[in-house]
Design an enzyme around this catalytic site. Structure first.
Site, PDB file in Angstrom:
ATOM      1  N   ASP A  28     -14.278  -8.773  -4.062  1.00  0.00           N
ATOM      2  CA  ASP A  28     -13.714 -10.016  -3.524  1.00  0.00           C
ATOM      3  C   ASP A  28     -14.673 -10.541  -2.449  1.00  0.00           C
ATOM      4  O   ASP A  28     -15.761  -9.992  -2.241  1.00  0.00           O
ATOM      5  CB  ASP A  28     -12.287  -9.789  -2.991  1.00  0.00           C
ATOM      6  CG  ASP A  28     -12.276  -8.939  -1.724  1.00  0.00           C
ATOM      7  OD1 ASP A  28     -13.350  -8.425  -1.327  1.00  0.00           O
ATOM      8  OD2 ASP A  28     -11.196  -8.794  -1.122  1.00  0.00           O
ATOM      9  N   GLU A  30      -1.773  -8.460  -5.662  1.00  0.00           N
ATOM     10  CA  GLU A  30      -3.047  -9.117  -5.969  1.00  0.00           C
ATOM     11  C   GLU A  30      -2.807 -10.505  -6.551  1.00  0.00           C
ATOM     12  O   GLU A  30      -3.529 -11.450  -6.244  1.00  0.00           O
ATOM     13  CB  GLU A  30      -3.891  -8.268  -6.931  1.00  0.00           C
ATOM     14  CG  GLU A  30      -4.453  -6.994  -6.313  1.00  0.00           C
ATOM     15  CD  GLU A  30      -5.474  -7.256  -5.202  1.00  0.00           C
ATOM     16  OE1 GLU A  30      -5.990  -8.390  -5.098  1.00  0.00           O
ATOM     17  OE2 GLU A  30      -5.750  -6.338  -4.416  1.00  0.00           O
ATOM     18  N   ARG A  40       0.835  -1.201   0.000  1.00  0.00           N
ATOM     19  CA  ARG A  40       0.000   0.000   0.000  1.00  0.00           C
ATOM     20  C   ARG A  40       0.867   1.247   0.000  1.00  0.00           C
ATOM     21  O   ARG A  40       1.941   1.274   0.610  1.00  0.00           O
ATOM     22  CB  ARG A  40      -0.905   0.009   1.222  1.00  0.00           C
ATOM     23  CG  ARG A  40      -2.043  -0.960   1.078  1.00  0.00           C
ATOM     24  CD  ARG A  40      -3.051  -0.806   2.181  1.00  0.00           C
ATOM     25  NE  ARG A  40      -4.209  -1.635   1.885  1.00  0.00           N
ATOM     26  CZ  ARG A  40      -5.160  -1.913   2.757  1.00  0.00           C
ATOM     27  NH1 ARG A  40      -5.107  -1.405   3.973  1.00  0.00           N
ATOM     28  NH2 ARG A  40      -6.179  -2.668   2.416  1.00  0.00           N
ATOM     29  N   LEU A  48       5.082 -20.398  -3.189  1.00  0.00           N
ATOM     30  CA  LEU A  48       3.932 -19.499  -3.312  1.00  0.00           C
ATOM     31  C   LEU A  48       2.792 -20.162  -4.084  1.00  0.00           C
ATOM     32  O   LEU A  48       1.827 -19.519  -4.419  1.00  0.00           O
ATOM     33  CB  LEU A  48       4.328 -18.216  -4.045  1.00  0.00           C
ATOM     34  CG  LEU A  48       5.053 -17.175  -3.201  1.00  0.00           C
ATOM     35  CD1 LEU A  48       5.455 -15.993  -4.056  1.00  0.00           C
ATOM     36  CD2 LEU A  48       4.172 -16.708  -2.057  1.00  0.00           C
ATOM     37  N   GLY A  49       2.943 -21.414  -4.396  1.00  0.00           N
ATOM     38  CA  GLY A  49       1.851 -22.065  -5.104  1.00  0.00           C
ATOM     39  C   GLY A  49       2.382 -22.879  -6.249  1.00  0.00           C
ATOM     40  O   GLY A  49       2.950 -23.928  -6.042  1.00  0.00           O
ATOM     41  N   TYR A  58     -11.355  -9.427 -11.576  1.00  0.00           N
ATOM     42  CA  TYR A  58     -11.168  -8.869 -10.243  1.00  0.00           C
ATOM     43  C   TYR A  58      -9.858  -8.077 -10.162  1.00  0.00           C
ATOM     44  O   TYR A  58      -9.834  -6.935  -9.688  1.00  0.00           O
ATOM     45  CB  TYR A  58     -11.174  -9.983  -9.174  1.00  0.00           C
ATOM     46  CG  TYR A  58     -10.646  -9.461  -7.878  1.00  0.00           C
ATOM     47  CD1 TYR A  58     -11.426  -8.643  -7.079  1.00  0.00           C
ATOM     48  CD2 TYR A  58      -9.320  -9.699  -7.491  1.00  0.00           C
ATOM     49  CE1 TYR A  58     -10.929  -8.087  -5.909  1.00  0.00           C
ATOM     50  CE2 TYR A  58      -8.808  -9.154  -6.326  1.00  0.00           C
ATOM     51  CZ  TYR A  58      -9.617  -8.349  -5.539  1.00  0.00           C
ATOM     52  OH  TYR A  58      -9.118  -7.797  -4.408  1.00  0.00           O
ATOM     53  N   GLN A  71      -3.665 -16.716  -3.924  1.00  0.00           N
ATOM     54  CA  GLN A  71      -3.497 -18.086  -3.479  1.00  0.00           C
ATOM     55  C   GLN A  71      -3.175 -18.255  -2.003  1.00  0.00           C
ATOM     56  O   GLN A  71      -3.183 -19.359  -1.496  1.00  0.00           O
ATOM     57  CB  GLN A  71      -2.409 -18.744  -4.299  1.00  0.00           C
ATOM     58  CG  GLN A  71      -2.688 -20.216  -4.425  1.00  0.00           C
ATOM     59  CD  GLN A  71      -1.751 -20.862  -5.376  1.00  0.00           C
ATOM     60  OE1 GLN A  71      -0.852 -20.227  -5.897  1.00  0.00           O
ATOM     61  NE2 GLN A  71      -1.933 -22.126  -5.594  1.00  0.00           N
ATOM     62  N   THR A  72      -2.877 -17.180  -1.335  1.00  0.00           N
ATOM     63  CA  THR A  72      -2.532 -17.370   0.070  1.00  0.00           C
ATOM     64  C   THR A  72      -2.858 -16.117   0.870  1.00  0.00           C
ATOM     65  O   THR A  72      -3.485 -15.197   0.365  1.00  0.00           O
ATOM     66  CB  THR A  72      -1.052 -17.818   0.196  1.00  0.00           C
ATOM     67  OG1 THR A  72      -0.783 -18.122   1.552  1.00  0.00           O
ATOM     68  CG2 THR A  72      -0.095 -16.754  -0.268  1.00  0.00           C
TER      69      THR A  72
END
Ligand code: SF4
Length: 346
Positions: A141, A40, A24, A83-84, A123, A45-46
């Protein structure tokens, strides 16, 4: 401080209570589109807590989208580990390269243009447009969906309620601070308007909230009752090779999805993938949540496990195909969902 509408009350709360997240911007400063996009994609995923340190490491290594575009594939894949799954990292890289090559290293600013970039769905396009560019876009979301359904006491069940929720959320989004509004709704949903036990007494929009007034906050949003069908659980293996090919298998000619092409799968039908499949990659990452597919007589929860190899011979009945040719092999819809999950995370 104007708090005469849900948006103004929410923004007043957000200005003092916002979550301090590494992607941010500081209050009053525009957010960096690269940061918003990266966060985003990672968040699909987490959790926020898991992402924060990884996000910073990514930025330290590739401070701009142009730096990321110029990175070696293998470096990005390695940084993404844990991370996936790698298909998303590849899409991330593809997107960065399109932004670098076709947009002069600057993300486009509109929701429509953003949605044309690789790996950016509706999204994410709306989130980047609103948060980084102040465009009048309203990302929805799960948090925003819940807050909106309660604020307006929308009793229609999900997913039928989605259009109404979107319309209502758009109707209260302030044109001067769409990005802050979206983030404020996300923060409210994540910290106060909790799914099971909303903390209405601490809520900045309590006086506007119709569900709270009616005493039904915790019951919304309503979800359609699920028809009870027997549940089967299985696994599908999304195995990528370094040359962007993915492993497929032709199922037996008879039986469920007979003779159709699939990602080798296991545990849910009598046509099992070879047991040796798991030995092909040293690590497998599960996409969450599992893919859900309803067949006539049962409901399937299919865990999609993603792995990567430099090279490997295809086991019996299996063969390699380039990822970008998957549309040509006639995947059944459950496997199309698995592919989408592996590539897009949903
Ligand atoms: Fe959610 Fe309660 Fe606030 Fe309504 S008053 S938005 S239900 S926390």
């Amino acid at each position: 401080m104007m708090t005469d509408s849900p948006a103004s009350a929410l923004l007043a709360w957000y200005d003092v209570s916002r979550r301090d997240l590494p992607w941010r911007s500081h209050p009053g400063a525009p957010a960096d589109p690269y940061h918003v996009w990266l966060s985003e994609v990672m968040l699909q995923q987490t959790t926020v807590a898991a992402i924060a340190p990884r996000f910073q490491r990514f930025l330290d290594r590739w401070p701009t989208v142009a730096d990321l575009a110029a990175a070696a594939d293998e470096d990005v894949m390695a940084e993404w580990a844990g991370l996936g799954y790698y298909a998303r990292a590849r899409n991330l890289l593809k997107c960065a390269r399109v932004v670098a090559a076709e947009h002069g290293g600057q993300f486009p600013s509109t929701e429509a243009e953003l949605a044309t970039l690789p790996g950016i769905g509706g999204y994410t396009a709306a989130a980047v447009a609103a948060i980084a560019f102040g465009q009048n876009a309203t990302p929805i979301d799960g948090n925003i969906e819940r807050v909106t359904a309660r604020l307006f006491r929308i009793e229609t069940q999900l997913p039928a309620a989605k259009p109404e929720i979107k319309t209502r959320a758009v109707s209260i989004a302030p044109p001067d601070r769409p990005g802050d509004f979206a983030q404020a709704m996300m923060d409210l949903g994540a910290t106060i308007c909790l799914p099971r036990q909303p903390r209405c007494l601490a809520c900045p929009i309590q006086t506007f909230c119709q569900a709270q007034k009616a005493g039904v906050a915790a019951d919304l949003p309503k979800k359609a009752p699920k028809k009870v069908k027997p549940l089967r659980q299985g696994r599908a293996y999304w195995l990528e090779r370094a040359d962007d090919q993915v492993l497929l298998r032709r199922r037996k000619p008879k039986g469920l999805l007979g003779a159709m092409v699939e990602f080798p799968s296991y545990g849910w039908s009598d046509d099992e993938a070879p047991a040796s499949i798991e030995t092909l990659a040293s690590e497998w990452f599960a996409v969450t949540p599992p893919v859900v597919h309803v067949f006539t007589h049962f409901r399937l929860e299919l865990s999609v496990l993603c792995g990567r190899v430099t090279d490997a011979a295809a086991p019996e009945d299996c063969f390699w195909r380039p990822v970008d040719q998957l549309g040509d092999v006639g995947l059944p819809s459950v496997m199309q969902k698995a592919a989408k999950a592996a590539i897009m995370g949903d």
